[in-house]
Design a protein around this motif. Structure first.
Motif, PDB file in Angstrom:
ATOM      1  N   UNK A 242      41.935  -9.832  82.673  1.00 29.25           N
ATOM      2  CA  UNK A 242      41.700  -8.867  83.742  1.00 29.25           C
ATOM      3  C   UNK A 242      40.475  -8.039  83.407  1.00 29.25           C
ATOM      4  N   UNK A 243      39.525  -7.960  84.359  1.00 26.71           N
ATOM      5  CA  UNK A 243      38.284  -7.189  84.169  1.00 26.71           C
ATOM      6  C   UNK A 243      38.267  -6.057  85.181  1.00 26.71           C
ATOM      7  N   UNK A 244      38.107  -4.842  84.711  1.00 23.60           N
ATOM      8  CA  UNK A 244      37.979  -3.675  85.574  1.00 23.60           C
ATOM      9  C   UNK A 244      36.536  -3.184  85.509  1.00 23.60           C
TER      10      UNK A 244
ATOM     11  N   UNK B 248      32.770  -1.220  82.041  1.00 23.10           N
ATOM     12  CA  UNK B 248      34.171  -1.300  82.453  1.00 23.10           C
ATOM     13  C   UNK B 248      35.048  -1.584  81.259  1.00 23.10           C
ATOM     14  N   UNK B 249      36.163  -2.224  81.499  1.00 18.63           N
ATOM     15  CA  UNK B 249      37.035  -2.636  80.404  1.00 18.63           C
ATOM     16  C   UNK B 249      37.732  -3.934  80.779  1.00 18.63           C
ATOM     17  N   UNK B 250      38.122  -4.692  79.742  1.00 20.04           N
ATOM     18  CA  UNK B 250      38.834  -5.932  80.013  1.00 20.04           C
ATOM     19  C   UNK B 250      40.097  -5.988  79.170  1.00 20.04           C
ATOM     20  N   UNK B 251      41.080  -6.662  79.732  1.00 25.83           N
ATOM     21  CA  UNK B 251      42.368  -6.839  79.060  1.00 25.83           C
ATOM     22  C   UNK B 251      42.660  -8.329  79.012  1.00 25.83           C
ATOM     23  N   UNK B 252      42.878  -8.837  77.826  1.00 23.05           N
ATOM     24  CA  UNK B 252      43.173 -10.266  77.641  1.00 23.05           C
ATOM     25  C   UNK B 252      44.626 -10.405  77.214  1.00 23.05           C
TER      26      UNK B 252
ATOM     27  N   UNK C 174      39.783  -3.145  76.231  1.00 23.49           N
ATOM     28  CA  UNK C 174      38.547  -3.002  75.466  1.00 23.49           C
ATOM     29  C   UNK C 174      37.405  -2.628  76.407  1.00 23.49           C
ATOM     30  N   UNK C 175      36.719  -1.549  76.092  1.00 23.67           N
ATOM     31  CA  UNK C 175      35.568  -1.154  76.905  1.00 23.67           C
ATOM     32  C   UNK C 175      34.390  -2.085  76.632  1.00 23.67           C
ATOM     33  N   UNK C 176      33.596  -2.349  77.663  1.00 28.06           N
ATOM     34  CA  UNK C 176      32.430  -3.210  77.499  1.00 28.06           C
ATOM     35  C   UNK C 176      31.247  -2.643  78.269  1.00 28.06           C
TER      36      UNK C 176
ATOM     37  N   UNK D 280      24.750  -6.678  75.297  1.00 25.46           N
ATOM     38  CA  UNK D 280      26.188  -6.806  75.508  1.00 25.46           C
ATOM     39  C   UNK D 280      26.925  -6.111  74.383  1.00 25.46           C
ATOM     40  N   UNK D 281      27.925  -5.328  74.750  1.00 24.75           N
ATOM     41  CA  UNK D 281      28.751  -4.633  73.770  1.00 24.75           C
ATOM     42  C   UNK D 281      30.195  -4.638  74.270  1.00 24.75           C
ATOM     43  N   UNK D 282      31.151  -5.066  73.399  1.00 25.40           N
ATOM     44  CA  UNK D 282      30.996  -5.505  72.009  1.00 25.40           C
ATOM     45  C   UNK D 282      30.329  -6.874  71.930  1.00 25.40           C
ATOM     46  N   UNK D 283      29.831  -7.260  70.744  1.00 27.59           N
ATOM     47  CA  UNK D 283      29.173  -8.554  70.594  1.00 27.59           C
ATOM     48  C   UNK D 283      30.070  -9.692  71.083  1.00 27.59           C
ATOM     49  N   UNK D 284      29.445 -10.620  71.824  1.00 29.98           N
ATOM     50  CA  UNK D 284      30.192 -11.762  72.334  1.00 29.98           C
ATOM     51  C   UNK D 284      30.741 -11.568  73.729  1.00 29.98           C
ATOM     52  N   UNK D 285      30.767 -10.323  74.205  1.00 34.77           N
ATOM     53  CA  UNK D 285      31.321 -10.068  75.526  1.00 34.77           C
ATOM     54  C   UNK D 285      30.418 -10.626  76.621  1.00 34.77           C
TER      55      UNK D 285
END
Length: 499
Positions: free
Chosen positions: A40-42, A65-69, A75-77, A107-112
């Motif tokens: 889920x991406x907000x 935003x933030x994402x939830x896996x 996690x904020x991105x 991109x933060x965090x790395x890999x996002x």
């Protein structure tokens, strides 16, 4: 400013696109939440940004935003995606100005960037595909007959460019007439106006280059759209229109000769005509000025501006009554005025006749606005509901070394701002005196008349905390939400109407 071979340049403030993105997020055309299985991406409101403003500017969009896996904590991105302006070629048709999504640069965090970046890129591409600006059709239409007569080349062969212009300066020249007989054009004042990074659409004839040396922005700070028509382009159109009048008859007077070309501060005009054996000749310079004013339309007062032509610089060797109508005919067919700007009025000062001036409506600003509104309509259609609001006002116009340039205040979508400064007017009449709000400066640098800001606030295009727009029988005005804090109010709280 050195336009090189460029015939017409149009600069569009990036704020116009910021307002569109704000609106698309507010009405959820840009979704606030995305779900992909357990992911889920907000999304927060995306922000269009310009980086390296003072050197080589880059245009991009900052997405946070933030994402939830699954069951993992949120996690904020943050990612920054480059936006690239370019000219999109269309087979057998006029090209259009367009934007495309480039690389994910941060991109933060790395890999996002791989996860969210692909999602964001796909979302943005879907929107940008509807943001093509069909601006070159109207620019070419204003010039092709003057340049090529009855055999114009295919519009796809004209040279075009669309780029992000970098910070520069543009000279503002205020011209007037001295006290000679006839008066001669002279500089009454000038200043260098700093420009803001802006999207630049430029046009040149086929086989020439639409590249302006050093890629400058021509859009002054606090301006939405800047239109600049080169001296060469103006001369082409003036010559076409002057030639077309030779041999024609106006009020019984036959025009035998007529020439028009650009002057450093206006338009040179010369020629002669004959009626009933009498010949009149004229020679001089029309100085173009710009003035803001109110005018009444459908019982409502709108605030805009007009081109005011100082005709006292024209020397006429006889004084015949039919010269008045003849002069109006000259001014009415000044070619570029016919396609420069909507709501710019050609207002010749025909003091010889002691009559009110005629107003001649131009179309070029209308065409530029229509191109933007065409794009805005396409983008608004993504939601299937709300139309993206758009509003513009004439701001200024002048002639710079023979180039005609015009500034337009332009707003689209949703623009949040605050009031930075209030300029008050003073008035004094018999038995009364006081002050009123004259001009309002916004934090983003726009200077607006209360009528203009009132319309923007009422339409929802601009939002300012503790302030709203009101439409009254006599027009629009800005009203403070009443409270007891003087710092929050345009005038003393005791003077605010509460009914």
């Amino acid at each position: 400013m050195n336009l090189a071979e460029t015939k017409i340049a149009v600069g569009i403030n990036v704020d116009v696109f910021r307002g569109i993105v704000n609106f698309l997020y507010a009405n959820e055309t840009i979704p606030h939440n995305l779900e992909f299985g357990a992911l889920e991406i907000q999304l927060n409101e995306p922000i269009i940004e310009i980086r390296e403003t003072a050197t080589v500017p880059r245009l991009g969009i900052h997405i946070t935003g933030e994402f939830i896996d699954g069951t993992s904590p949120a996690t904020e991105f943050a990612i920054w995606v480059c936006l690239q302006p370019f000219v999109r070629a269309i087979p057998d048709a006029t090209p259009v100005a367009a934007l495309s999504v480039g690389e994910v640069e941060e991109a933060s965090p790395p890999g996002i960037g791989g996860i969210v970046g692909a999602t964001a890129t796909g979302l943005l591409n879907g929107i940008l595909e509807n943001m093509d600006i069909p601006i070159y059709d109207s620019l070419i239409a204003g010039l092709e007959e003057a340049a090529f007569g009855d055999n114009p080349p295919l519009r796809s062969t004209w040279d075009t460019d669309f780029y992000l212009g970098q910070v520069s300066e543009i000279e503002y020249v205020k011209a007037g007439l001295d006290t000679g007989n006839p008066p001669n054009p002279t500089v009454m004042g000038s200043e260098m106006l700093p420009t803001t990074p802006a999207l630049m659409a430029t046009l040149a004839l086929p086989g020439e280059s639409a590249q302006i040396p050093e890629n400058p922005s021509i859009v002054p700070n606090g301006t939405g759209i800047q239109i600049m028509i080169s001296r060469d382009a103006m001369d082409l159109s003036l010559n076409l229109n002057a030639s077309s009048k030779i041999g024609t008859t106006i009020d019984g007077a036959t025009i035998n000769a007529m020439e028009m070309r650009m002057h450093d501060f206006g338009i040179e005009i010369s020629g002669n005509a004959e009626k009933s054996g009498a010949t009149v000749s004229w020679d001089g310079v029309l100085v173009l000025l710009y003035r803001k004013f109110y005018f009444v339309k459908s019982s409502k007062r709108w605030h805009d501006g007009f081109i005011d032509v100082m005709t006292s610089g024209i020397d006429v060797d006889v004084d015949l009554k039919w010269y008045v109508k003849l002069a109006r005919a000259f001014l009415a067919i000044l070619g570029p005025i016919g396609w420069i700007t909507h709501s710019l009025w050609l207002s010749p000062k025909l003091k010889e006749a002691d009559e009110a001036p005629d107003f001649v409506k131009g179309a070029f600003r209308e065409e530029v606005s229509s191109a933007l509104q065409n794009m805005i309509g396409n983008v608004g259609g993504l939601s299937g509901e709300d139309e993206i609001p758009f509003m513009d006002f004439g701001q200024n116009a002048w002639v710079l070394n023979g180039h005609f340039t015009h500034s337009v205040l332009t707003f689209a979508g949703l623009n949040r701002d605050t009031i930075a400064n209030i300029e008050h007017d003073t008035f004094e009449t018999e038995g009364a005196y006081g002050t009123s709000v004259g001009m309002i400066e916004l934090r983003k640098g726009y200077n607006l008349h209360p009528q203009e800001l009132g319309r923007l606030l009422k339409s929802g295009i601009v939002q300012i905390p503790n302030v709203h727009g009101v439409e009254a029988q006599y027009g629009f005005y800005v009203r403070t939400n009443p409270n007891a804090n003087p710092a929050d109010n345009l005038v003393d709280p005791a003077e605010i109407h509460t009914d």
